[in-house]
Motif scaffolding. Structure first.
Motif, PDB file in Angstrom:
ATOM      1  N   VAL B 226       0.870  -1.175   0.000  1.00  0.00           N
ATOM      2  CA  VAL B 226       0.000   0.000   0.000  1.00  0.00           C
ATOM      3  C   VAL B 226       0.903   1.220   0.000  1.00  0.00           C
ATOM      4  O   VAL B 226       1.867   1.283   0.756  1.00  0.00           O
ATOM      5  CB  VAL B 226      -0.924   0.002   1.241  1.00  0.00           C
ATOM      6  CG1 VAL B 226      -1.712   1.289   1.306  1.00  0.00           C
ATOM      7  CG2 VAL B 226      -1.853  -1.183   1.230  1.00  0.00           C
ATOM      8  N   CYS B 227       0.611   2.159  -0.881  1.00  0.00           N
ATOM      9  CA  CYS B 227       1.441   3.357  -0.995  1.00  0.00           C
ATOM     10  C   CYS B 227       1.461   4.124   0.324  1.00  0.00           C
ATOM     11  O   CYS B 227       0.436   4.275   0.983  1.00  0.00           O
ATOM     12  CB  CYS B 227       0.904   4.254  -2.103  1.00  0.00           C
ATOM     13  SG  CYS B 227       1.842   5.764  -2.254  1.00  0.00           S
ATOM     14  N   CYS B 234      -3.331   4.138  -1.985  1.00  0.00           N
ATOM     15  CA  CYS B 234      -3.405   3.437  -3.262  1.00  0.00           C
ATOM     16  C   CYS B 234      -2.675   2.102  -3.154  1.00  0.00           C
ATOM     17  O   CYS B 234      -1.684   1.984  -2.457  1.00  0.00           O
ATOM     18  CB  CYS B 234      -2.741   4.281  -4.354  1.00  0.00           C
ATOM     19  SG  CYS B 234      -3.617   5.801  -4.667  1.00  0.00           S
ATOM     20  N   ASN B 235      -3.187   1.110  -3.879  1.00  0.00           N
ATOM     21  CA  ASN B 235      -2.595  -0.224  -3.827  1.00  0.00           C
ATOM     22  C   ASN B 235      -1.432  -0.301  -4.807  1.00  0.00           C
ATOM     23  O   ASN B 235      -1.538   0.146  -5.948  1.00  0.00           O
ATOM     24  CB  ASN B 235      -3.632  -1.287  -4.199  1.00  0.00           C
ATOM     25  CG  ASN B 235      -4.692  -1.439  -3.117  1.00  0.00           C
ATOM     26  OD1 ASN B 235      -5.405  -2.401  -3.089  1.00  0.00           O
ATOM     27  ND2 ASN B 235      -4.774  -0.472  -2.213  1.00  0.00           N
ATOM     28  N   THR B 236      -0.333  -0.860  -4.342  1.00  0.00           N
ATOM     29  CA  THR B 236       0.840  -0.985  -5.192  1.00  0.00           C
ATOM     30  C   THR B 236       1.395  -2.399  -5.086  1.00  0.00           C
ATOM     31  O   THR B 236       1.079  -3.126  -4.153  1.00  0.00           O
ATOM     32  CB  THR B 236       1.955  -0.016  -4.764  1.00  0.00           C
ATOM     33  OG1 THR B 236       2.291  -0.303  -3.406  1.00  0.00           O
ATOM     34  CG2 THR B 236       1.525   1.428  -4.859  1.00  0.00           C
ATOM     35  N   SER B 237       2.192  -2.761  -6.083  1.00  0.00           N
ATOM     36  CA  SER B 237       2.995  -3.968  -5.982  1.00  0.00           C
ATOM     37  C   SER B 237       4.430  -3.507  -5.888  1.00  0.00           C
ATOM     38  O   SER B 237       4.871  -2.696  -6.699  1.00  0.00           O
ATOM     39  CB  SER B 237       2.841  -4.829  -7.233  1.00  0.00           C
ATOM     40  OG  SER B 237       1.653  -5.564  -7.167  1.00  0.00           O
ATOM     41  N   ALA B 238       5.166  -4.017  -4.898  1.00  0.00           N
ATOM     42  CA  ALA B 238       6.551  -3.599  -4.726  1.00  0.00           C
ATOM     43  C   ALA B 238       7.450  -4.768  -5.095  1.00  0.00           C
ATOM     44  O   ALA B 238       7.194  -5.891  -4.683  1.00  0.00           O
ATOM     45  CB  ALA B 238       6.797  -3.169  -3.287  1.00  0.00           C
ATOM     46  N   GLY B 239       8.474  -4.496  -5.916  1.00  0.00           N
ATOM     47  CA  GLY B 239       9.367  -5.552  -6.384  1.00  0.00           C
ATOM     48  C   GLY B 239      10.781  -5.373  -5.870  1.00  0.00           C
ATOM     49  O   GLY B 239      11.316  -4.263  -5.894  1.00  0.00           O
ATOM     50  N   GLU B 240      11.390  -6.458  -5.424  1.00  0.00           N
ATOM     51  CA  GLU B 240      12.740  -6.414  -4.865  1.00  0.00           C
ATOM     52  C   GLU B 240      13.649  -7.363  -5.620  1.00  0.00           C
ATOM     53  O   GLU B 240      13.228  -8.388  -6.136  1.00  0.00           O
ATOM     54  CB  GLU B 240      12.685  -6.847  -3.389  1.00  0.00           C
ATOM     55  CG  GLU B 240      14.018  -7.074  -2.734  1.00  0.00           C
ATOM     56  CD  GLU B 240      14.532  -8.507  -2.789  1.00  0.00           C
ATOM     57  OE1 GLU B 240      15.677  -8.738  -2.375  1.00  0.00           O
ATOM     58  OE2 GLU B 240      13.817  -9.419  -3.279  1.00  0.00           O
TER      59      GLU B 240
END
Lengths: 171, 899
Positions: B226-227, B234-240
Motif C-alpha cells: 500500500v502506498c 493506493c494499492n501498489t505492488s513492490a518488487g525487490e
C-alpha cells in the motif's frame, strides 16, 4: 562353437585397429567447435562487451545458476555490473547460449574445470569475459539495434533511415 | 444477453463492446489502443473479429471489436482464419519500424507489444526496407523516452491529456512521422507522468528509476503493498531484487486507485534503499560490545518495567505497530505522534465520518460524482489521485448530456469527447492560492481560509442547515453561495471535498455541514476528507494523548524514558519543543528505519522495517483498512516495529503482550482490544491459509538465479526464509493459480506478461477483482439520528497589526517525508525557506522582496526569505509545509514579524 571363434577373431583383429583411447591428460581429445563446455562472455569486433544484461540467459537457465545485474555506461552501452555463474550447478545444456540475443554468452570446447573446493566453481565476470568474438565473428549487436550509443547515433544502425525532422511538413 | 463466439453461446452484460466482452469471458483477443480506463478509439485495428449476420452467414465481415457494441444473439468469431490473418498482418505493419532492441528495452518481459505479437503469431519481419527513426527527448527524472519503439496507438496522449489533464505531452508531425513527446526536451509537468510507463503498450515510455537498478519483471520478488505517500492508500505492488527495492507498480483495486498511481507514490520508494537506513540495533554511549541486540533489548525492557516510560506513536506506522506500542507502555502513556494541528484535523475528520450521516466515497465512487465542490484543498498536492478522480467527475455531467444527444456508447471515447468539447460539470473551488484543478472550475473563490470557510457555512445555511446564520457577506459572495447551493441541489451525487490542506478545520466543518444538509434534502452527497498521512486515520482510531502533553509529563518528572515509533519528532512540532523533550527524557528509544534528526538524539536505535520489510495494516482517509505485505527479508537486525515491541514486552513481562508472536496474534489482540476494529479479522487470509496445501509465491515462476545470487558468499545455498506472518512464501514455489485478491503479489496470466493481465483478475473489465477488492471499510455513515451540525462559522479574518498568520502550502514533491529520499522528487521539491506575503504587506513593513525576514516563533527567532505573492490576502502568509529544512513546522501559526 563357431560364433565363439568368430568373436575371438574379431577381438584379435582390434589389435591392429587405430586406438580410440586418448591418453588423457597427456594427450587431449579434439573437441568439435560446438562442444558445450565452459561458458564465456565474448566481445564484439570493436572490443566492447557483447553482453547487454538482458537477463534472458538467466531466465532460460533450468538450474538457475546465472545471476547478473544490468547497468548502463556513460556512453549508453548496457553491460552487466556483475555476472556470476555457479558452475557447480551448471548442467551445460546450452540454453543460455541459445537465449542470448547478442551472441555474448557462448559455450566453449573446454571441460577442464574440476576443482577441489566447490566454492572455486563460482565464476565471476572477470573469470568469464574473454578477449575474443568466440564462434560468431563480426556480429555487433549495437550495429543492428536501434538504440543510440556513443559513436552510433539514431539512424546510423543497419537498415535505418536518418532521424525524422518532426517539424517538417514535407511528405 | 447471449452472444455466440465461435458458435459457443456466452452470457454477457449489455452496453459493452465486443473486445470488453471477449476479455471478460477470459478469451484472448489482442488490442493496443483500447484501455479500460480510456475507452475505445479504434486506432490500432488490432482487435478485429468477424461478425456474422446469422447462423447461415459463412462469409461475415471484419469489425473492430472495441468499436462494436454487443447485441443479443450476435455471432462473432475470433478464430476465423480471415480475422486471424488480418490481425497478424496489422501487427506486421505496426512492427515495420520497431527497432531490434528488446534485449536493451526496459519493457521487455512485461511488454504488451511482445505479448500481442506472440498472440497473433507474427514471427518474421516481411518488410525489407529501412526503418524510420526518431530522436528521443529527455523527459526528466521519472520517464525515459525511446520513440523508435512507438506503434502509434495514441494511448499516451489520451491518458496524459484527456484523462490526467496534462498540457505538455502531445502528438506532432504527420503521416508515418507521428511523434509523441514534448515540444522540446524537459521534465514532464504532470504529477501522473509515471503512468505513461504502464499505459504505453511498448517501451517508448519506461520507468527511469527502475532503469538505474534494472531488473526484469520475472526476476523480482513481489508483494502486495500500500502506498505510503499520502492518506489515500493506493494499492501498489513492490518488487525487490538483490536486497533492494527496484520498482513500484500499480496494483489494481476497483475501489481505490483503479489503473493509475501518482508520481509521488510510484517513485517515492527509494528511501528503502537509502544509505541513511538504520541496519543494526545500537545504543549511546557506545560501550564495548553493546551493539548486541539481546543486550540492548534487556536494557530497554528494564526501562519499560520501571513503568516510567511513555510511547509516541506515528501516523506513518501500521495499526499493529501503534497498538503494540500502546499496550507496551500502557494506554495512559501512549501519545499520538502527530502535530497537534494534524491531530485536531484528523479527530474532526473521524468525528464527521463516524458520527455523521453522509457516506465518504471510495476514489472510484468519487470519480462518478456529477458535481464537485472543493473547500480549501489543493488536491493535486495533498491527495493527488483524488485530484485525478475529481477530474473525471468534472466530465460526468457534460458526458451524460452528450450521450443523451448523440446516442453512442459511453466507451466511444473520441465521439464522446468530440461531443463534450471543453464543457465541464458544476465544479467549484475555494482555495487561497491557485490550484491545477482551477481550469475545470466554474467558479473559484480566493481569500483567507477563514473567509472561505464562512462562505462554505453560508452555502450550508442556504441548503437548510440548522446553523447560526453567517452575516456580513458581500452581495457577490451571497450570490455565489446561492449558485453553488443550487448546483449541488440539482446534482444526483454531489461530491464535497475538504481536508487538512489549508490548515483550517472550519473548512472540514463547512464541508460536513453542506453534505449533511444535502442529505437532509434527499440528495445523495459524497463527502471526501483528505488527511495528512498514510495511517493518520488508523492512529486516530487507536487514540492517545496529544503530543504537547508528553512534554508536560516529562517536565514534571512523571516519566523519564520515551519510546518513539517510526517518527521524526522534529517534523511534528517546532524544534525548541522537541529539544525540550530530549532534554527532559533520560532515554529516548527510537524504533525507525532512517537516521534522521530524532535518531541523532536518541539513546537507543532499533531498526524498523519499512513498508517493504514489514507486514501491517493502514487505514486510509475513507476509513478503509488495507494490508501491506513484506516484500523481502532485510539485512541486519531490521524487523517490524510491532515485533520489536513484542520482543521488549516479552523481556519486560508485560501481560497484555505475553505469548504474541506473529501478525495474526497481534491482530487478534488488536481486534479484541478494540471492538470497532473487529472487521480487521476479515481483512486478509491468515498465515495458515493455503491453496491445495501451498503458499502463494512472491516470485514469478521464471524467477532466475536462485543458485547463483548468494554463491559468491557461499556456494551452498541457504535455506529460504520462511514467513510466519502471512500465507505468502519468499520463494517461487507455491500455488500458481489466481490468489485471493488481498494476496496478489503481481499480475500475470499465461500469454499476458504485462500489467494488462489485470483483465484476467477482474469480475468485469474495470470493475472489482475476483472475490471483491481488497480492504475493509471501518467507517460507515451513522444513518440513525439527524446530523449534529457545526453551528458556528469562524470569525472573519482580520489582520493583526505587526503579525502574520502563516498557513501551510503543501507540495506533492517535498511535503512528504519519505519520498524526499528519491532524488527525482527532491529535485522537483519547492522552496523550503520562503515566506509568501502580500506585496502590499511587504511594502507596509518595509521589507525588500527576496530579503530575509525574522519572525518570532514562540520567542524563538527564525529567518525566512520574504517572497511576494499577490494571492495572499493582507495579513496572511504562507510557508511550504513539511520541507526537510523548514524552520516552521507546526502550521498554521500566528507569528510576530521582526524588522
Amino acid at each position: 562353437m563357431f560364433s565363439l571363434l568368430r568373436s575371438m577373431w574379431l577381438v584379435f583383429l582390434h589389435t591392429f585397429h587405430k586406438r580410440e583411447t586418448y591418453q588423457y591428460p597427456e594427450e587431449k581429445a579434439p573437441l568439435p567447435a560446438r562442444w558445450r563446455g565452459r561458458i564465456a562472455l565474448t566481445r564484439d569486433p570493436d572490443g566492447g562487451e557483447r553482453c547487454v544484461g538482458c537477463y534472458l540467459c538467466a531466465a532460460a537457465c533450468p538450474v538457475d545458476c546465472i545471476s547478473l545485474q544490468a547497468t548502463e555506461a556513460p556512453d549508453g552501452r548496457r553491460y552487466p555490473s556483475f555476472f556470476r555463474i555457479n558452475f557447480s550447478r551448471c548442467i551445460f545444456c546450452g540454453f543460455c547460449e541459445e537465449a542470448c540475443p547478442t551472441y555474448a554468452i557462448q559455450l566453449l570446447p573446454d571441460f577442464e574445470m574440476a576443482e577441489y573446493d566447490r566454492q572455486n566453481l563460482v565464476y565471476e565476470k572477470e573469470d568469464l569475459l574473454i578477449n575474443s568474438e568466440g564462434k560468431y565473428p563480426g556480429y555487433n549487436y549495437y550495429r543492428v539495434a536501434g538504440m543510440a550509443i556513443a559513436g552510433k547515433d539514431k539512424g546510423e544502425a543497419q537498415h535505418e533511415e536518418p532521424p525524422v525532422d518532426v517539424r517538417s511538413l514535407l511528405p | 444477453m447471449t452472444i455466440y463466439i465461435d458458435n459457443k453461446p456466452y452470457e454477457v452484460k449489455p452496453g459493452k463492446n465486443l473486445l470488453e466482452a471477449c476479455l471478460e469471458l477470459g478469451l484472448n483477443l489482442p488490442y493496443f489502443c483500447w484501455h479500460p480506463a480510456l475507452g475505445s478509439v479504434g486506432a490500432c485495428r488490432q482487435c478485429a473479429v468477424k461478425v456474422f449476420k446469422d447462423e447461415d452467414d459463412k462469409t461475415g465481415r471484419l469489425v473492430m471489436g472495441c468499436m462494436e457494441p454487443v447485441r443479443d444473439n450476435l455471432r462473432l468469431s475470433i478464430e476465423d482464419p480471415g480475422a486471424k490473418t488480418f490481425r497478424e498482418q496489422v501487427i506486421g505493419w505496426l512492427m515495420t519500424n520497431h527497432p531490434h532492441d528488446c534485449a536493451v528495452c526496459d519493457e521487455g518481459g512485461s511488454c504488451h507489444l511482445q505479448d500481442m505479437t506472440v498472440m497473433t503469431g507474427h514471427t518474421y519481419r516481411n518488410y525489407r526496407f529501412s526503418k524510420r527513426t526518431f530522436e528521443n527527448q529527455d523527459l526528466g527524472p521519472f520517464i525515459s523516452h525511446e520513440m523508435n519503439r512507438c506503434i502509434q496507438c495514441y494511448r499516451c496522449v489520451r491518458f496524459y491529456k484527456d484523462h490526467a489533464g496534462g498540457k505538455d505531452l502531445n502528438v506532432f508531425a504527420a503521416h508515418n512521422h507521428v511523434y509523441f513527446g514534448r515540444c522540446e526536451s524537459g521534465t514532464l509537468e504532470s504529477e501522473f507522468s509515471g503512468n505513461l510507463a504502464e499505459v504505453c503498450p511498448t517501451g517508448v515510455f519506461t520507468d527511469k528509476t527502475l532503469h538505474s537498478h534494472y531488473t526484469r519483471k520475472w526476476d523480482m520478488t513481489w508483494a502486495p503493498s500500500v502506498c505510503q505517500g499520502c492518506s489515500l492508500g493506493c494499492n501498489t505492488s513492490a518488487g525487490e531484487r538483490y536486497g533492494s527495492l527496484r520498482q513500484i507498480t500499480n496494483r489494481y483495486n476497483g475501489e481505490v486507485n483503479g489503473y493509475f498511481l501518482c508520481d509521488r507514490g510510484r517513485y517515492g520508494y527509494e528511501f528503502v534503499n537509502s544509505d541513511q537506513r538504520i541496519l543494526q540495533a545500537a545504543m549511546r554511549p557506545h560501550s564495548n560490545g553493546t551493539t548486541n541486540k539481546d543486550h540492548i533489548l534487556d536494557l530497554v525492557a528494564q526501562k519499560v518495567k520501571n513503568g516510567r516510560t511513555i510511547g509516541i506513536g506515528s501516523p506513518r506506522a501500521s495499526l499493529e505497530s501503534n497498538y503494540a506500542l500502546k499496550l507496551l507502555v500502557g494506554e495512559d502513556n501512549f501519545y499520538l505522534g502527530m502535530s497537534d494541528t494534524d491531530h485536531d484535523h484528523t479527530s474532526i475528520a473521524l468525528k464527521i465520518l463516524r458520527d455523521g450521516p453522509v457516506r465518504t466515497p471510495s476514489m472510484q465512487e468519487a470519480a462518478q460524482a456529477d458535481a464537485v465542490f472543493i473547500l480549501g484543498e489543493d488536491l493535486t498536492n495533498t491527495a493527488p489521485m483524488l485530484a485525478l478522480a475529481v477530474r473525471q467527475a468534472a466530465q460526468r455531467k457534460p458526458e451524460a448530456d452528450a450521450l443523451g444527444q448523440i446516442h453512442v456508447a459511453a466507451w466511444q471515447d473520441a465521439a464522446v469527447r468530440e461531443a463534450v468539447q471543453d464543457k465541464h460539470g458544476p465544479f467549484y473551488i475555494f482555495h487561497t492560492v491557485p490550484t491545477k484543478l482551477d481550469e475545470l472550475a466554474e467558479d473559484i473563490r480566493r481569500g483567507a481560509p477563514e473567509q472561505l470557510a464562512r462562505l462554505g457555512f453560508a452555502v450550508a445555511q442556504m441548503l437548510g442547515a440548522d446553523i447560526v446564520p453567517v452575516t456580513g457577506l458581500s452581495q457577490e459572495d451571497a450570490a455565489l453561495a446561492e449558485k453553488i447551493a443550487a448546483a449541488l441541489m440539482a446534482a444526483e451525487h454531489p461530491l464535497i471535498v475538504s481536508g487538512y490542506g489549508s490548515g483550517c478545520d472550519h473548512m472540514m466543518k463547512a464541508a460536513a455541514n453542506i453534505a449533511w444538509a444535502l442529505q437532509q434534502k434527499g440528495r445523495n452527497p459524497l463527502l471526501s476528507i483528505t488527511l495528512p498521512e498514510v495511517n493518520s486515520m488508523g492512529l486516530e482510531i487507536i487514540g492517545g494523548h496529544r503530543l504537547d502533553t508528553a512534554l508536560d509529563v516529562l517536565r514534571q518528572g512523571d516519566a523519564d524514558t520515551v519510546i518513539v515509533l517510526e517518527n521524526d519528532l522534529y517534523r511534528r512540532a517546532d524544534p525548541h519543543i522537541i529539544d525540550e523533550i530530549f532534554l527532559h527524557a533520560q532515554d529516548v528509544i527510537l524504533i525507525d528505519h532512517l537516521y534522521n534528526r530524532t535518531a541523532e538524539k536518541a539513546t537507543v536505535l532499533l531498526p524498523a522495517g519499512t513498508f517493504a520489510e514489514a507486514d501491517g495494516t493502514v487505514v486510509n482517509n475513507e476509513g478503509r483498512a488495507q494490508r501491506f505485505y513484506q516484500v523481502f527479508v532485510p539485512k541486519g537486525d531490521i524487523q517490524e516495529s510491532w515485533r520489536w515491541c513484542l520482543q521488549i514486552a516479552e523481556k519486560a513481562q508485560i501481560p497484555a503482550l505475553q505469548g504474541l508472536r506473529n501478525l495474526d496474534d497481534i491482530d487478534l489482540a488488536l481486534t479484541n482490544g478494540m471492538p470497532s476494529l473487529a472487521a480487521l479479522q476479515q481483512l486478509a487470509p491468515h498465515a495458515g491459509f493455503r491453496i491445495n496445501g501451498q503458499r502463494i509465491p512472491r516470485e514469478p515462476h521464471r524467477y532466475s538465479g536462485r543458485t547463483a545470487i548468494l554463491a559468491n558468499e557461499n556456494v551452498s545455498e541457504p535455506k529460504p526464509a520462511e514467513d510466519v506472518d502471512t500465507p505468502l512464501s519468499f520463494t517461487m514455489e507455491g500455488y500458481r493459480g489466481e490468489p485471493p485478491s488481498p494476496l496478489i503479489p503481481f499480475f500475470w496470466s499465461p500469454g499476458w506478461n504485462s500489467v494488462q493481465s489485470v483483465n484476467k483478475y477482474q469480475q468485469e473489465i474495470g470493475g472489482h477483482l475476483h472475490g471483491g477488492d481488497p480492504g475493509i471499510r471501518l467507517l460507515e455513515p451513522h444513518l440513525n439520528g439527524g446530523p449534529h451540525y457545526f453551528h458556528e462559522a469562524p470569525d472573519t479574518f482580520v489582520p493583526i497589526p505587526g503579525h502574520v498568520h502563516i498557513m501551510p502550502l503543501y507540495h506533492i514533491y517535498g511535503s512528504e517525508e519519505l519520498s524526499m529520499y528519491t532524488s527525482g522528487i527532491a529535485q522537483q521539491a519547492g522552496e523550503f525557506c520562503c515566506l509568501y506575503l502580500n506585496p502590499e504587506d511587504l511594502a507596509q513593513w518595509n521589507i525588500t522582496p527576496g530579503n530575509w525576514v525574522t519572525i518570532d516563533l514562540d520567542h524563538h527567532a527564525c529567518r525566512l526569505v520574504a517572497t511576494p505573492n499577490h494571492w495572499m490576502p493582507r495579513g496572511l502568509g504562507a510557508v511550504s509545509a513539511g520541507m526537510p529544512h523548514s524552520p516552521v513546522v507546526d502550521l498554521p501559526v500566528c507569528v510576530k514579524l521582526q524588522a
